[in-house]
Design a protein around this motif. Sequence first.
Motif, PDB file in Angstrom:
ATOM      1  N   ILE A   6      78.835  17.170   8.624  1.00 60.37           N
ATOM      2  CA  ILE A   6      80.072  16.976   9.393  1.00 60.37           C
ATOM      3  C   ILE A   6      81.031  18.128   9.148  1.00 60.37           C
ATOM      4  O   ILE A   6      81.684  18.623  10.068  1.00 60.37           O
ATOM      5  N   GLN A   7      81.100  18.567   7.909  1.00 63.52           N
ATOM      6  CA  GLN A   7      82.073  19.585   7.525  1.00 63.52           C
ATOM      7  C   GLN A   7      81.729  20.974   8.050  1.00 63.52           C
ATOM      8  O   GLN A   7      82.635  21.768   8.348  1.00 63.52           O
ATOM      9  N   LEU A   8      80.451  21.303   8.204  1.00 67.01           N
ATOM     10  CA  LEU A   8      80.069  22.679   8.526  1.00 67.01           C
ATOM     11  C   LEU A   8      80.630  23.180   9.859  1.00 67.01           C
ATOM     12  O   LEU A   8      81.213  24.277   9.901  1.00 67.01           O
ATOM     13  N   PRO A   9      80.504  22.448  10.981  1.00 64.76           N
ATOM     14  CA  PRO A   9      81.106  22.960  12.223  1.00 64.76           C
ATOM     15  C   PRO A   9      82.623  23.114  12.124  1.00 64.76           C
ATOM     16  O   PRO A   9      83.201  24.035  12.715  1.00 64.76           O
ATOM     17  N   ILE A  10      83.269  22.232  11.370  1.00 65.10           N
ATOM     18  CA  ILE A  10      84.722  22.335  11.187  1.00 65.10           C
ATOM     19  C   ILE A  10      85.057  23.591  10.397  1.00 65.10           C
ATOM     20  O   ILE A  10      86.029  24.297  10.702  1.00 65.10           O
ATOM     21  N   LEU A  11      84.255  23.895   9.367  1.00 69.21           N
ATOM     22  CA  LEU A  11      84.461  25.117   8.595  1.00 69.21           C
ATOM     23  C   LEU A  11      84.338  26.354   9.481  1.00 69.21           C
ATOM     24  O   LEU A  11      85.115  27.307   9.344  1.00 69.21           O
ATOM     25  N   CYS A  12      83.371  26.340  10.386  1.00 69.89           N
ATOM     26  CA  CYS A  12      83.189  27.481  11.291  1.00 69.89           C
ATOM     27  C   CYS A  12      84.422  27.686  12.164  1.00 69.89           C
ATOM     28  O   CYS A  12      84.852  28.831  12.402  1.00 69.89           O
ATOM     29  N   LEU A  13      85.000  26.584  12.655  1.00 71.43           N
ATOM     30  CA  LEU A  13      86.213  26.685  13.463  1.00 71.43           C
ATOM     31  C   LEU A  13      87.374  27.228  12.627  1.00 71.43           C
ATOM     32  O   LEU A  13      88.148  28.080  13.089  1.00 71.43           O
TER      33      LEU A  13
END
Length: 247
Positions: free
Chosen positions: A49-56
């Motif tokens: 869940i966290q990885l796409p948010i980190l990319c943003l």
Amino acid sequence: MITDPFFYAVAIPAVLITAISKGGFGGGLGLIAVPMMALVIAPQQAAAIQLPILCLMDIVGIWKFKGSVNRSLLLQLLPAAGIGIVLGALTFKYLTADHIRIIVGGISLLFALNFWFKPQNRPAKKPNKVAGSLWGALAGFTSFGIHAGGAPLNAYLLPLRLPRAEYAGTTIIFFTAINFTKLVPYTMLGQFTAETLTTSLALAVLAPIGVLMGVAIHKRIDDVWFYKVCYSFLLLMGIKLLYDAFT
């Protein structure tokens, strides 16, 4: 999408803390997000869940810190981090999140205590290719499992005493590169499900808000206090990770 209210009571502050950390303090404190979410869901799902948010967050961070980077350090760190990511993917089924927490927590604690208990006027260290490669590989490896690459990276970068804008910009570029790289093995390992991605989308609105908050805080702190805050975060991270691992 996850609908449990208790999950969002934990996830919303976790995402905001990560974003603020990325915006002003190199992203180090962001490693508490997965352990916080893991109070409610499985650590592997929390990391996905966290990885796409980190990319943003990284995209917003690059926009704010464009040009403030140390290219020679990135050339030391990034190839090694790629090797660390590959090792993390290959050992994904064999190492638990607690194994990684112990490694990262111990490193964080040692370096933070070294900063606080040694004289503060010691000279800055010089970059070292061997040390940079080792810390970069460890950052890539620990980042793959629970997004905990900030502690190994800070263990190498903080003693160099870079100008704070250069430090922040270099770490943002570093984590942008490895976070987008991690999308490939995460996809191959089946970490992204419909539930995971829709939950990431729901939380993503917090990413730019938190990063901009971090940038504002960063501009209001002088260099002495900046490093004191960073090492304080490193100390808290070490204690938190070791506590989680052994309990």
